[in-house]
Scaffold this active site. Sequence first.
Site, PDB file in Angstrom:
ATOM      1  N   TYR A  99      40.375  33.370  46.243  1.00 25.87           N
ATOM      2  CA  TYR A  99      39.019  32.902  45.957  1.00 25.87           C
ATOM      3  C   TYR A  99      38.523  31.767  46.833  1.00 25.87           C
ATOM      4  CZ  TYR A  99      38.861  35.962  41.924  1.00 25.87           C
ATOM      5  OH  TYR A  99      38.841  37.078  41.128  1.00 25.87           O
ATOM      6  N   HIS A 118      47.594  40.966  32.014  1.00 27.41           N
ATOM      7  CA  HIS A 118      46.549  40.072  32.520  1.00 27.41           C
ATOM      8  C   HIS A 118      46.269  39.039  31.421  1.00 27.41           C
ATOM      9  CE1 HIS A 118      43.185  39.899  35.714  1.00 27.41           C
ATOM     10  NE2 HIS A 118      42.990  38.842  34.944  1.00 27.41           N
ATOM     11  N   ARG A 156      41.049  48.919  39.601  1.00 22.58           N
ATOM     12  CA  ARG A 156      42.128  48.109  39.042  1.00 22.58           C
ATOM     13  C   ARG A 156      41.695  47.602  37.670  1.00 22.58           C
ATOM     14  NH1 ARG A 156      43.509  42.075  39.801  1.00 22.58           N
ATOM     15  NH2 ARG A 156      45.501  42.035  38.714  1.00 22.58           N
ATOM     16  N   ASN A 205      45.250  37.716  44.973  1.00 22.36           N
ATOM     17  CA  ASN A 205      43.948  37.368  44.401  1.00 22.36           C
ATOM     18  C   ASN A 205      43.515  36.096  45.109  1.00 22.36           C
ATOM     19  OD1 ASN A 205      44.633  39.423  42.682  1.00 22.36           O
ATOM     20  ND2 ASN A 205      44.432  38.251  40.800  1.00 22.36           N
ATOM     21  N   GLU A 265      42.056  40.904  44.190  1.00 21.32           N
ATOM     22  CA  GLU A 265      40.826  40.290  43.685  1.00 21.32           C
ATOM     23  C   GLU A 265      40.228  39.407  44.768  1.00 21.32           C
ATOM     24  OE1 GLU A 265      41.031  37.963  40.061  1.00 21.32           O
ATOM     25  OE2 GLU A 265      42.202  39.523  39.051  1.00 21.32           O
ATOM     26  N   GLU A 305      48.372  37.010  38.396  1.00 16.13           N
ATOM     27  CA  GLU A 305      48.283  35.560  38.565  1.00 16.13           C
ATOM     28  C   GLU A 305      49.205  34.787  37.633  1.00 16.13           C
ATOM     29  OE1 GLU A 305      44.299  34.082  38.741  1.00 16.13           O
ATOM     30  OE2 GLU A 305      43.710  35.525  40.265  1.00 16.13           O
TER      31      GLU A 305
END
Length: 457
Positions: free
Chosen positions: A291, A117, A73, A289, A363, A163
């Site tokens: 985290y 991005h 990606r 994504n 991600e 995002e």
Amino acid sequence: MNQKDFTWGVATAAHQIEGAWLADGKGLNIWDAFSHTPGKITNGDTADVACDHYHRYQEDIELIEQLGVSGYRFSISWSRILPQGRGEVNQAGIDFYNRLIDGLLAKGITPFVTLYHWDLPLTLQLEDDGWLNYSTAEAFAEYAQVCFRAFGDRVTQWMTFNESWCTAVLGHGMGVFAPGRSSVTEPYLVAHNLMLAHGLAAKAFREGGYAGQIGIANNCDFREPLTDSAEDQAAAQEALEFFYGWFTDPLVFGDYPAIMRERVGDRLPRFTAEQSDLLKGSADFLGLNHYTTHYASRRPVDENGVAAENGNGGMDTDQCVHLSADPKWPTTSMGWYVVPWGLRKMLNWIEQRYNGLPVYVTENGCSVADNDPASAVGDHFRADFIERYTAELKQARDEDGVNVKGYFCWTLMDNFEWTRGYDMRFGLIFCDFNTQERIPKASYHAYQKLIERDLAQ
Ligand code: PNW
């Protein structure tokens, strides 16, 4: 689950790795301007050179191949393709991505391409106020079509935005990301134009008859109810709707979550019936994504309370949600909590809310602070992080029946970590920013083995 349907991959973004900020006709973008503004980035770092991937992409393709992934990606730099954001096309930019795409395909690696991005062409910010203006959504649709025409014969997996929450909240709510604006109104306007831009691009993709899928990569931290009281459960649910739902509900259902309308009122723009139709069903797949995780509660938590700006994105008063963490949770060098079970729960939440629409973890990864290659390559913390998070993903996939189609580790190599510059290292590969030497870390080899093991099962 047929393993052949699952993509193990690794992710990067153009602005974080390419460098070559003025090479071959590239136009400036808002992150070029932001990082050249004194005081915005740790140590005054810029992405002028970054990993110099623009010139070293062949070596990087080799490293991706040796990692054993089947998907890569990456994002396209809008201002390399259209230096002014619209109008004249820069052929040198097209040529670069053609070389990259052909190089990947020659190794059997599927390109997963993100169109945006965060690196908006500066002209669009200066002349149109960027994402505050619907005209930027129209410019995005033009840019997307240039990319579909140039690469759509070989690229089949597309993501419009990375995002959008960060663009809206960090870029226009808290001012810590480009373009550095602070407001309680603008994030909602910006989000609205991003959603419409996605809709226009997806429509053009489908009408163009291209083979493949188009989706979006939205970020979301998981929110676990602090207690099992009804009010904490509602707080956690609403927090997820304000985070992932904000940017996903419109593309699946054609409108924002009801709780957002209730809390935000007239600051939340409305879709016309026509716009709602444009958006509804406009994502073939969802990206996640992911985290970290926090506890959510309705009432303030004094002890271990997490500051609102570290998770609720300054939209705290709109959400009425308080975040906290278990002090026993380990943290990464970004200060983000390591809570692997949050990924499994997050995937189940998505599966339920969006009725099994395919989802990719686009991600997941962690930063480990270490600038000395001799010790940085022994990143067992990261290897363990990936092992534990992917174990939860596999449980979601194999035991819970979540329609999860892939996992992309963030990130291939240490790179320009936005506001944190080169201070935060997320890479599976150590990058020496003076010599541009790339040195695979222990986590690179651990991820390689993990993929081999899963494919052999
Ligand atoms: C993501 N937050 O950024 C981006 O997609 C990557 O480009 C970035 O390098 C990676 O995660 C690591 O940071 C985020 O404040 C930045 O919640 C900030 C936040 C979340 C994600």
